[in-house]
Design a protein around this motif. Structure first.
Motif, PDB file in Angstrom:
ATOM      1  N   THR A 189     -13.062  -1.633  -2.291  1.00 39.51           N
ATOM      2  CA  THR A 189     -12.007  -1.245  -1.181  1.00 39.51           C
ATOM      3  C   THR A 189     -11.847  -2.166   0.029  1.00 39.51           C
ATOM      4  O   THR A 189     -11.540  -2.060   0.852  1.00 39.51           O
ATOM      5  N   VAL A 190     -12.481  -3.530  -0.229  1.00 38.90           N
ATOM      6  CA  VAL A 190     -12.215  -4.458   0.461  1.00 38.90           C
ATOM      7  C   VAL A 190     -11.685  -5.325  -0.321  1.00 38.90           C
ATOM      8  O   VAL A 190     -12.023  -6.059  -1.054  1.00 38.90           O
ATOM      9  N   THR A 191     -10.146  -5.599  -0.257  1.00 40.26           N
ATOM     10  CA  THR A 191      -9.475  -6.476  -1.333  1.00 40.26           C
ATOM     11  C   THR A 191      -8.028  -6.739  -0.831  1.00 40.26           C
ATOM     12  O   THR A 191      -7.423  -6.025   0.197  1.00 40.26           O
ATOM     13  N   MET A 192      -7.410  -7.596  -1.532  1.00 39.85           N
ATOM     14  CA  MET A 192      -5.994  -8.129  -1.162  1.00 39.85           C
ATOM     15  C   MET A 192      -5.270  -7.272  -2.120  1.00 39.85           C
ATOM     16  O   MET A 192      -3.980  -7.172  -1.970  1.00 39.85           O
ATOM     17  N   ASP A 193      -5.617  -7.004  -3.251  1.00 37.23           N
ATOM     18  CA  ASP A 193      -5.082  -6.261  -4.411  1.00 37.23           C
ATOM     19  C   ASP A 193      -5.176  -4.572  -3.808  1.00 37.23           C
ATOM     20  O   ASP A 193      -5.439  -4.007  -4.503  1.00 37.23           O
ATOM     21  N   VAL A 194      -4.416  -4.375  -2.680  1.00 34.63           N
ATOM     22  CA  VAL A 194      -4.449  -3.090  -2.257  1.00 34.63           C
ATOM     23  C   VAL A 194      -3.471  -2.056  -3.205  1.00 34.63           C
ATOM     24  O   VAL A 194      -4.086  -0.891  -3.097  1.00 34.63           O
ATOM     25  N   ALA A 195      -2.607  -2.356  -4.064  1.00 33.84           N
ATOM     26  CA  ALA A 195      -1.964  -1.547  -4.781  1.00 33.84           C
ATOM     27  C   ALA A 195      -3.129  -0.970  -5.661  1.00 33.84           C
ATOM     28  O   ALA A 195      -3.051   0.228  -6.039  1.00 33.84           O
ATOM     29  N   GLN A 196      -3.659  -1.994  -6.539  1.00 29.41           N
ATOM     30  CA  GLN A 196      -4.830  -1.757  -7.345  1.00 29.41           C
ATOM     31  C   GLN A 196      -5.770  -0.702  -6.961  1.00 29.41           C
ATOM     32  O   GLN A 196      -6.099   0.327  -7.574  1.00 29.41           O
ATOM     33  N   ALA A 197      -6.322  -1.015  -5.538  1.00 26.68           N
ATOM     34  CA  ALA A 197      -7.381  -0.098  -4.980  1.00 26.68           C
ATOM     35  C   ALA A 197      -6.804   1.421  -4.948  1.00 26.68           C
ATOM     36  O   ALA A 197      -7.546   2.205  -4.954  1.00 26.68           O
ATOM     37  N   VAL A 198      -5.318   1.383  -4.419  1.00 29.97           N
ATOM     38  CA  VAL A 198      -4.980   2.658  -4.098  1.00 29.97           C
ATOM     39  C   VAL A 198      -4.909   3.532  -5.418  1.00 29.97           C
ATOM     40  O   VAL A 198      -5.135   4.578  -5.547  1.00 29.97           O
ATOM     41  N   ASN A 199      -4.413   2.674  -6.373  1.00 28.50           N
ATOM     42  CA  ASN A 199      -3.991   3.265  -7.651  1.00 28.50           C
ATOM     43  C   ASN A 199      -5.516   3.814  -8.500  1.00 28.50           C
ATOM     44  O   ASN A 199      -5.594   4.983  -8.987  1.00 28.50           O
ATOM     45  N   ASN A 200      -6.397   2.954  -8.235  1.00 28.61           N
ATOM     46  CA  ASN A 200      -8.007   3.513  -8.624  1.00 28.61           C
ATOM     47  C   ASN A 200      -8.417   4.661  -7.813  1.00 28.61           C
ATOM     48  O   ASN A 200      -9.125   5.528  -8.472  1.00 28.61           O
ATOM     49  N   ALA A 201      -8.152   4.671  -6.421  1.00 30.93           N
ATOM     50  CA  ALA A 201      -8.584   5.741  -5.759  1.00 30.93           C
ATOM     51  C   ALA A 201      -8.132   7.063  -6.093  1.00 30.93           C
ATOM     52  O   ALA A 201      -8.527   8.222  -6.336  1.00 30.93           O
ATOM     53  N   LYS A 202      -6.592   7.030  -6.324  1.00 35.63           N
ATOM     54  CA  LYS A 202      -5.928   8.157  -6.945  1.00 35.63           C
ATOM     55  C   LYS A 202      -6.051   8.443  -8.289  1.00 35.63           C
ATOM     56  O   LYS A 202      -5.923   9.663  -8.539  1.00 35.63           O
ATOM     57  N   SER A 203      -6.714   7.591  -9.263  1.00 37.31           N
ATOM     58  CA  SER A 203      -6.663   7.874 -10.506  1.00 37.31           C
ATOM     59  C   SER A 203      -8.124   8.414 -10.832  1.00 37.31           C
ATOM     60  O   SER A 203      -8.563   8.466 -11.780  1.00 37.31           O
ATOM     61  N   GLY A 204      -9.120   8.774  -9.722  1.00 31.90           N
ATOM     62  CA  GLY A 204     -10.508   9.058 -10.213  1.00 31.90           C
ATOM     63  C   GLY A 204     -11.527   8.206  -9.991  1.00 31.90           C
ATOM     64  O   GLY A 204     -12.498   8.421 -10.639  1.00 31.90           O
ATOM     65  N   GLN A 205     -11.508   7.237  -8.972  1.00 33.28           N
ATOM     66  CA  GLN A 205     -12.542   6.318  -8.692  1.00 33.28           C
ATOM     67  C   GLN A 205     -13.590   7.088  -8.104  1.00 33.28           C
ATOM     68  O   GLN A 205     -13.395   7.775  -6.916  1.00 33.28           O
ATOM     69  N   VAL A 206     -14.918   6.838  -8.579  1.00 31.52           N
ATOM     70  CA  VAL A 206     -15.964   7.502  -7.927  1.00 31.52           C
ATOM     71  C   VAL A 206     -16.970   6.189  -7.514  1.00 31.52           C
ATOM     72  O   VAL A 206     -17.092   5.227  -8.184  1.00 31.52           O
ATOM     73  N   ASN A 207     -17.402   6.338  -6.059  1.00 30.66           N
ATOM     74  CA  ASN A 207     -18.268   5.476  -5.629  1.00 30.66           C
ATOM     75  C   ASN A 207     -19.706   5.979  -5.604  1.00 30.66           C
ATOM     76  O   ASN A 207     -19.867   7.038  -5.299  1.00 30.66           O
TER      77      ASN A 207
ATOM     78  N   ALA B 135       0.706  -1.184  -0.115  1.00 33.50           N
ATOM     79  CA  ALA B 135       0.072   0.006   0.008  1.00 33.50           C
ATOM     80  C   ALA B 135       0.839   1.088  -0.040  1.00 33.50           C
ATOM     81  O   ALA B 135       0.635   2.306  -0.811  1.00 33.50           O
ATOM     82  N   SER B 136       1.886   1.248   0.719  1.00 33.74           N
ATOM     83  CA  SER B 136       2.723   2.460   0.900  1.00 33.74           C
ATOM     84  C   SER B 136       3.511   2.609  -0.366  1.00 33.74           C
ATOM     85  O   SER B 136       3.739   3.884  -0.884  1.00 33.74           O
ATOM     86  N   GLU B 137       3.877   1.612  -1.133  1.00 31.91           N
ATOM     87  CA  GLU B 137       4.650   1.878  -2.292  1.00 31.91           C
ATOM     88  C   GLU B 137       3.683   2.271  -3.578  1.00 31.91           C
ATOM     89  O   GLU B 137       4.036   2.841  -4.296  1.00 31.91           O
ATOM     90  N   ALA B 138       2.389   1.950  -3.231  1.00 26.86           N
ATOM     91  CA  ALA B 138       1.292   2.332  -4.307  1.00 26.86           C
ATOM     92  C   ALA B 138       1.183   3.645  -4.277  1.00 26.86           C
ATOM     93  O   ALA B 138       0.508   4.271  -4.936  1.00 26.86           O
ATOM     94  N   GLY B 139       1.530   4.424  -3.048  1.00 29.35           N
ATOM     95  CA  GLY B 139       1.221   5.813  -2.937  1.00 29.35           C
ATOM     96  C   GLY B 139      -0.144   6.023  -1.837  1.00 29.35           C
ATOM     97  O   GLY B 139      -0.338   7.246  -1.949  1.00 29.35           O
ATOM     98  N   ALA B 140      -0.399   5.203  -0.769  1.00 30.12           N
ATOM     99  CA  ALA B 140      -1.082   5.316   0.126  1.00 30.12           C
ATOM    100  C   ALA B 140      -0.743   6.350   1.013  1.00 30.12           C
ATOM    101  O   ALA B 140       0.535   6.506   1.412  1.00 30.12           O
ATOM    102  N   ASP B 141      -1.649   7.563   1.318  1.00 31.32           N
ATOM    103  CA  ASP B 141      -1.186   8.500   2.441  1.00 31.32           C
ATOM    104  C   ASP B 141      -0.974   8.224   3.810  1.00 31.32           C
ATOM    105  O   ASP B 141      -0.218   8.714   4.385  1.00 31.32           O
TER     106      ASP B 141
ATOM    107  N   ILE C 141      -9.439   1.702   2.510  1.00 24.55           N
ATOM    108  CA  ILE C 141      -9.339   0.584   2.088  1.00 24.55           C
ATOM    109  C   ILE C 141      -8.725  -0.403   3.097  1.00 24.55           C
ATOM    110  O   ILE C 141      -8.098  -0.012   3.830  1.00 24.55           O
ATOM    111  N   ALA C 142      -9.126  -1.620   3.051  1.00 20.95           N
ATOM    112  CA  ALA C 142      -8.702  -2.712   4.008  1.00 20.95           C
ATOM    113  C   ALA C 142      -8.703  -4.172   3.546  1.00 20.95           C
ATOM    114  O   ALA C 142      -9.515  -4.399   2.244  1.00 20.95           O
ATOM    115  N   THR C 143      -7.710  -5.038   3.789  1.00 18.11           N
ATOM    116  CA  THR C 143      -7.689  -6.127   3.368  1.00 18.11           C
ATOM    117  C   THR C 143      -8.768  -6.918   4.065  1.00 18.11           C
ATOM    118  O   THR C 143      -9.198  -6.678   5.197  1.00 18.11           O
ATOM    119  N   PRO C 144      -9.487  -8.122   3.495  1.00 16.25           N
ATOM    120  CA  PRO C 144     -10.373  -8.816   4.075  1.00 16.25           C
ATOM    121  C   PRO C 144     -10.017  -9.466   5.550  1.00 16.25           C
ATOM    122  O   PRO C 144     -11.066  -9.310   6.261  1.00 16.25           O
TER     123      PRO C 144
END
Length: 230
Positions: free
Chosen positions: A144-162, A87-93, A115-118
């Motif tokens: 936002t509940v996923t083991m692929d935290v890097a992708q989730a962080v990237n999505n959130a930073k790239s303009g994901q809308v819930n 998560a840190s490497e993907a740019g999580a704050d 975001i949280a891991t299951p």
């Protein structure tokens, strides 16, 4: 802006309340309505033909807008060990586990997306009453509940809308900024509406999307023909 101001009244004249605009016309018009000293957000409101009181008619999902949202998003991740590093490497704050839960319990919520891991959702449950009303509770349906935290962080930073339908059957979401090009806003609208269509419940009968309006932060809503947005 005061509603009786001359400037506001002049802007109102640019919108034909009896007209149903195409997406292209609506976007062109909303861009001319921007009057604030800041870069106004373009917002969308959809009225769906569903009854959210029934679980089988709940509409909820997420989508990454091609042009982004135009705003900086602070992302927090509840994870441990390798997933925390990911998560840190993907740019999580913010990245943490028990320590982050403690901060949330104190009311220190310095993030826009969580975001949280299951395996740690039991931990997150301790602050569900705090996060839920703020729309920050992680959920598998929004990715936002996923083991692929890097992708989730990237999505959130790239303009994901819930998005989530409210009790009246409405969905509200930000689409970007008035400074975006017409093409960018058109693409964001189309992408969002396709995502909402994909979430159409099997129990929904008749016309699914009853109406669509877009507006900027300070402008009147412009009605869009749903067919032009497909």
């Amino acid at each position: 802006m005061p509603k009786n101001s001359k400037r506001f009244n002049e802007l109102l004249k640019k919108v034909d309340v009896n007209k149903i605009y195409s997406v292209d016309e609506a976007v062109s018009t909303v861009k001319t309505l921007a009057s604030a000293k800041f870069d106004e957000t373009v917002e969308i409101a959809l009225k769906l033909n569903v009854d959210p009181r029934h679980a089988d008619q709940m509409v909820r999902g997420s989508v990454v807008l091609p042009a982004g949202t135009g705003k900086s998003v602070r992302v927090a991740v509840i994870a441990k060990d390798a997933k925390a590093s990911e998560a840190s490497e993907a740019g999580a704050d913010i990245v943490g586990a028990d320590d982050l839960i403690e901060e949330i319990q104190k009311g220190n919520i310095n993030f826009d997306v969580l975001i949280a891991t299951p395996n740690l959702m039991g931990l997150v449950g301790k602050v569900g009453r705090i996060l839920g009303p703020k729309g920050l509770m992680p959920n598998p349906k929004t990715g936002t509940v996923t083991m692929d935290v890097a992708q989730a962080v990237n999505n959130a930073k790239s303009g994901q809308v819930n998005f989530r339908v409210d009790k009246q059957g409405n969905i509200h979401a930000g689409l970007g900024k008035v400074s975006f090009s017409k093409e960018q806003l058109n693409e964001n609208i189309s992408t969002l509406i396709k995502a909402v269509n994909r979430q159409k419940p099997a129990a929904a009968k008749g016309t699914y999307i009853k109406s669509i309006f877009i507006s900027s932060t300070m402008s009147k809503g412009i009605k869009i023909d749903p067919k032009s947005a497909e």
